[in-house]
Scaffold this active site. Structure first.
Site, PDB file in Angstrom:
ATOM      1  N   TYR A 285       0.825  -1.202   0.000  1.00 25.78           N
ATOM      2  CA  TYR A 285       0.000   0.000   0.000  1.00 25.78           C
ATOM      3  C   TYR A 285       0.865   1.261   0.000  1.00 25.78           C
ATOM      4  O   TYR A 285       0.375   2.349   0.233  1.00 25.78           O
ATOM      5  CB  TYR A 285      -0.902   0.014   1.228  1.00 25.78           C
ATOM      6  CG  TYR A 285      -2.042  -0.983   1.190  1.00 25.78           C
ATOM      7  CD1 TYR A 285      -3.275  -0.662   1.725  1.00 25.78           C
ATOM      8  CD2 TYR A 285      -1.903  -2.237   0.616  1.00 25.78           C
ATOM      9  CE1 TYR A 285      -4.327  -1.565   1.698  1.00 25.78           C
ATOM     10  CE2 TYR A 285      -2.936  -3.133   0.582  1.00 25.78           C
ATOM     11  CZ  TYR A 285      -4.149  -2.800   1.123  1.00 25.78           C
ATOM     12  OH  TYR A 285      -5.189  -3.691   1.088  1.00 25.78           O
TER      13      TYR A 285
ATOM     14  N   GLY B 228     -12.758   2.270   7.539  1.00 22.72           N
ATOM     15  CA  GLY B 228     -12.744   1.606   8.829  1.00 22.72           C
ATOM     16  C   GLY B 228     -11.536   0.699   8.940  1.00 22.72           C
ATOM     17  O   GLY B 228     -10.762   0.549   7.990  1.00 22.72           O
TER      18      GLY B 228
ATOM     19  N   PHE C  70     -10.553  -3.085  10.819  1.00 24.53           N
ATOM     20  CA  PHE C  70     -11.035  -4.203  11.624  1.00 24.53           C
ATOM     21  C   PHE C  70     -10.199  -4.439  12.874  1.00 24.53           C
ATOM     22  O   PHE C  70     -10.526  -5.271  13.689  1.00 24.53           O
ATOM     23  CB  PHE C  70     -11.193  -5.492  10.817  1.00 24.53           C
ATOM     24  CG  PHE C  70     -10.049  -5.866   9.915  1.00 24.53           C
ATOM     25  CD1 PHE C  70      -8.796  -6.135  10.399  1.00 24.53           C
ATOM     26  CD2 PHE C  70     -10.261  -5.953   8.548  1.00 24.53           C
ATOM     27  CE1 PHE C  70      -7.753  -6.494   9.560  1.00 24.53           C
ATOM     28  CE2 PHE C  70      -9.227  -6.317   7.696  1.00 24.53           C
ATOM     29  CZ  PHE C  70      -7.968  -6.583   8.208  1.00 24.53           C
TER      30      PHE C  70
ATOM     31  N   ARG D 278     -10.705 -14.073   3.292  1.00 19.64           N
ATOM     32  CA  ARG D 278      -9.259 -14.077   3.071  1.00 19.64           C
ATOM     33  C   ARG D 278      -8.561 -12.992   3.894  1.00 19.64           C
ATOM     34  O   ARG D 278      -7.719 -12.264   3.395  1.00 19.64           O
ATOM     35  CB  ARG D 278      -8.960 -13.939   1.582  1.00 19.64           C
ATOM     36  CG  ARG D 278      -9.587 -15.063   0.802  1.00 19.64           C
ATOM     37  CD  ARG D 278      -9.352 -15.120  -0.656  1.00 19.64           C
ATOM     38  NE  ARG D 278      -8.772 -13.967  -1.282  1.00 19.64           N
ATOM     39  CZ  ARG D 278      -8.195 -13.984  -2.466  1.00 19.64           C
ATOM     40  NH1 ARG D 278      -8.124 -15.099  -3.136  1.00 19.64           N
ATOM     41  NH2 ARG D 278      -7.709 -12.903  -2.996  1.00 19.64           N
TER      42      ARG D 278
ATOM     43  N   HIS E 142      -5.971 -15.334   7.731  1.00 21.27           N
ATOM     44  CA  HIS E 142      -4.735 -16.084   7.479  1.00 21.27           C
ATOM     45  C   HIS E 142      -3.520 -15.173   7.318  1.00 21.27           C
ATOM     46  O   HIS E 142      -2.388 -15.637   7.383  1.00 21.27           O
ATOM     47  CB  HIS E 142      -4.895 -16.962   6.236  1.00 21.27           C
ATOM     48  CG  HIS E 142      -5.013 -16.177   4.972  1.00 21.27           C
ATOM     49  ND1 HIS E 142      -6.186 -15.564   4.602  1.00 21.27           N
ATOM     50  CD2 HIS E 142      -4.101 -15.906   4.020  1.00 21.27           C
ATOM     51  CE1 HIS E 142      -5.983 -14.934   3.454  1.00 21.27           C
ATOM     52  NE2 HIS E 142      -4.737 -15.128   3.077  1.00 21.27           N
ATOM     53  N   ASP E 143      -3.759 -13.877   7.142  1.00 21.45           N
ATOM     54  CA  ASP E 143      -2.667 -12.928   6.935  1.00 21.45           C
ATOM     55  C   ASP E 143      -2.004 -12.453   8.228  1.00 21.45           C
ATOM     56  O   ASP E 143      -0.980 -11.785   8.171  1.00 21.45           O
ATOM     57  CB  ASP E 143      -3.185 -11.675   6.212  1.00 21.45           C
ATOM     58  CG  ASP E 143      -3.516 -11.938   4.768  1.00 21.45           C
ATOM     59  OD1 ASP E 143      -2.918 -12.847   4.174  1.00 21.45           O
ATOM     60  OD2 ASP E 143      -4.378 -11.222   4.219  1.00 21.45           O
TER      61      ASP E 143
END
Length: 162
Positions: A16, A108, A110, A125, A128-129
């Site tokens: 990013y 937002g 999480f 998905r 798992h990160d």
């Protein structure tokens, strides 16, 4: 997650870092998500849900798929600001997705408990990160937002213990 010998935080920072990096990463996620989203959405009867919050929903691939099959469902994609700012690059044609007006994007995170209200939460998905401490934080924040009678869908995420 250990990708390219980076921690999850470092991997996402590098993905990013610039708008070009963000669009390239989100384009890859969008491409790999398109096919499994149809399989997931058709595997379950979600017609009883009025409001869905897709947490970490990227460019809205799951949201657009949901609006195809559930034309009355209101879907909120909750993402970080930089992703919301780039989402317009991925809006499909209105004639292909006539109900896409039911999709909205909100900024937002999480990792914080201030999540959009919904009667269905999707984490596709995502888990798992992250290391177990972050997974526990994410799930704890979602659970805090769950009104009575709501569901949390954990899709295509397998925690591997790393």
């Amino acid at each position: 997650m250990r990708t390219f010998n980076l921690s999850s935080e470092d991997f996402f920072k590098s993905s990013y870092n610039t708008e070009e990096d963000r669009i390239r990463f989100q384009s890859a996620m969008h491409s790999t998500s398109r096919h499994f989203c149809h399989a997931v959405v058709t595997a379950f009867d979600l017609s009883s849900f009025e409001n869905c919050s897709d947490l970490g929903g990227g460019m809205g691939t799951m949201a657009y798929t949901l609006c195809q099959y559930y034309p009355n469902m209101k879907i909120t994609v909750c993402e970080v600001q930089s992703v919301v700012d780039s989402a317009h690059h991925f809006h499909p044609p209105l004639e292909d997705y006539p109900n896409q007006r039911n999709i909205s994007y909100v900024v937002g995170n999480f990792f914080q408990a201030d999540l959009p209200k919904a009667d269905l939460y999707i984490l596709s998905r995502i888990l798992h990160d992250w290391p177990i401490e972050k997974v526990e934080l994410i799930l704890s924040n979602v659970i805090k937002c769950l009104p009575s009678g709501t569901y949390l869908a954990l899709l295509a995420g397998i925690y591997n213990g790393n």
